[in-house]
Motif scaffolding. Structure first.
Motif, short mmCIF file in Angstrom:
data_model
loop_
_atom_site.label_atom_id
_atom_site.label_comp_id
_atom_site.label_asym_id
_atom_site.label_seq_id
_atom_site.Cartn_x
_atom_site.Cartn_y
_atom_site.Cartn_z
N MET A 1 7.39 -9.41 -9.32
CA MET A 1 8.07 -7.98 -9.08
C MET A 1 9.55 -8.83 -9.02
N THR A 2 10.59 -8.10 -8.50
CA THR A 2 11.89 -8.97 -8.38
C THR A 2 12.32 -7.82 -7.86
N LYS A 3 13.34 -8.29 -6.87
CA LYS A 3 14.21 -6.91 -5.59
C LYS A 3 14.00 -5.91 -6.74
N ILE A 6 12.83 -3.19 -6.45
CA ILE A 6 12.11 -2.43 -5.35
C ILE A 6 12.66 -1.21 -4.38
N MET A 7 12.48 -0.14 -4.18
CA MET A 7 13.49 0.52 -3.25
C MET A 7 12.43 0.46 -1.86
N SER A 8 13.76 0.03 -0.56
CA SER A 8 13.69 -0.42 -0.01
C SER A 8 14.24 0.12 1.71
N ASP A 9 13.77 0.90 2.79
CA ASP A 9 14.49 1.35 3.74
C ASP A 9 13.61 0.75 4.98
N THR A 10 14.49 -0.48 5.35
CA THR A 10 14.18 -1.44 6.65
C THR A 10 14.23 -0.28 7.83
N SER A 11 15.06 0.93 7.79
CA SER A 11 14.52 1.79 9.09
C SER A 11 13.69 2.20 9.32
N THR A 12 13.05 2.86 8.12
CA THR A 12 11.52 3.31 8.03
C THR A 12 10.11 2.81 7.61
N GLU A 49 0.99 -6.84 -4.10
CA GLU A 49 2.50 -7.62 -3.24
C GLU A 49 2.38 -7.95 -1.60
N GLU A 50 1.95 -6.38 -1.99
CA GLU A 50 1.49 -5.89 -0.22
C GLU A 50 0.58 -6.77 0.43
N LEU A 51 -0.44 -6.45 0.09
CA LEU A 51 -1.80 -6.82 0.50
C LEU A 51 -1.82 -8.38 -0.20
N ALA A 52 -1.29 -8.60 -1.09
CA ALA A 52 -1.27 -10.53 -0.73
C ALA A 52 -0.75 -11.14 0.25
N LYS A 53 0.23 -10.52 0.92
CA LYS A 53 0.53 -10.93 2.02
C LYS A 53 0.30 -10.75 3.43
N GLN A 54 -0.79 -10.06 3.17
CA GLN A 54 -1.57 -9.49 4.63
C GLN A 54 -2.40 -11.32 4.93
N SER A 55 -2.22 -11.53 6.04
CA SER A 55 -3.17 -12.61 6.86
C SER A 55 -4.53 -12.89 6.07
N PRO A 56 -5.31 -13.73 6.39
CA PRO A 56 -7.32 -13.29 6.36
C PRO A 56 -7.21 -13.19 7.20
N GLU A 57 -7.29 -12.36 8.83
CA GLU A 57 -7.80 -11.82 9.69
C GLU A 57 -7.65 -10.41 9.60
N ALA A 58 -6.24 -10.05 8.94
CA ALA A 58 -5.96 -8.57 8.21
C ALA A 58 -7.03 -8.06 7.18
N ARG A 59 -7.23 -8.75 6.44
CA ARG A 59 -7.76 -8.30 5.30
C ARG A 59 -9.65 -9.03 5.31
N ILE A 60 -9.82 -8.31 6.75
CA ILE A 60 -11.50 -8.51 6.60
C ILE A 60 -11.71 -7.35 5.67
N PHE A 88 3.31 7.36 -2.44
CA PHE A 88 3.72 5.89 -3.32
C PHE A 88 4.68 4.75 -1.77
N ASN A 89 4.13 4.70 -0.70
CA ASN A 89 4.77 4.22 0.66
C ASN A 89 3.72 3.16 -0.10
N THR A 90 4.02 1.40 0.39
CA THR A 90 3.13 0.40 0.01
C THR A 90 3.48 -0.73 0.55
N SER A 91 3.86 -0.26 1.87
CA SER A 91 4.30 -1.17 3.19
C SER A 91 2.97 -0.20 4.16
N VAL A 92 2.47 1.03 4.25
CA VAL A 92 1.65 1.21 4.52
C VAL A 92 0.21 0.06 4.52
N CYS A 93 -0.36 0.06 3.53
CA CYS A 93 -1.17 -1.12 3.77
C CYS A 93 -1.22 -1.96 4.52
#
Length: 96
Positions: A1-3, A6-12, A49-60, A88-93
């Motif tokens: 996935m390339t930038k 992705i549609m990103s709104d950093t304020s929210t 991709e967002e799930l892969a960024k999670q730490s092992p502790e967050a993935r328990i 369809f907001n993937t950041s909430v995971c």
């Protein structure tokens, strides 16, 4: 996935596919996503991709669910249901 995909709104902290389009507001002012195959496929990749960024502790909890019900948790239908609930907001995971 390339930038570019992705549609990103950093304020929210809203991360979604660039293919996400929403309908005009309904009588309650809500704007619902217009679903199509490209949006679904791209959103599933972004979610992965967002799930892969999670730490092992967050993935328990996710790892436990995948161990007990891998067919359900890993299914596109289940993940799409999650994405629909979150507009369809993937950041909430990533949120605990």
């Amino acid at each position: 996935m390339t930038k570019d995909s992705i549609m990103s709104d950093t304020s929210t902290d809203f991360i979604a596919s660039k293919y996400l389009k929403k309908e005009e507001p309904d009588q309650y002012g809500q704007r619902h996503p217009v679903e199509n195959d490209i949006l679904k496929k791209d959103s599933l990749l972004l979610l992965e991709e967002e799930l892969a960024k999670q730490s092992p502790e967050a993935r328990i909890s996710l790892d436990q669910a995948e161990a007990k019900c891998p067919g359900l948790v890993r299914s596109d239908e289940h993940r799409l249901a999650f994405l629909r609930c979150e507009q369809f907001n993937t950041s909430v995971c990533r949120k605990n």
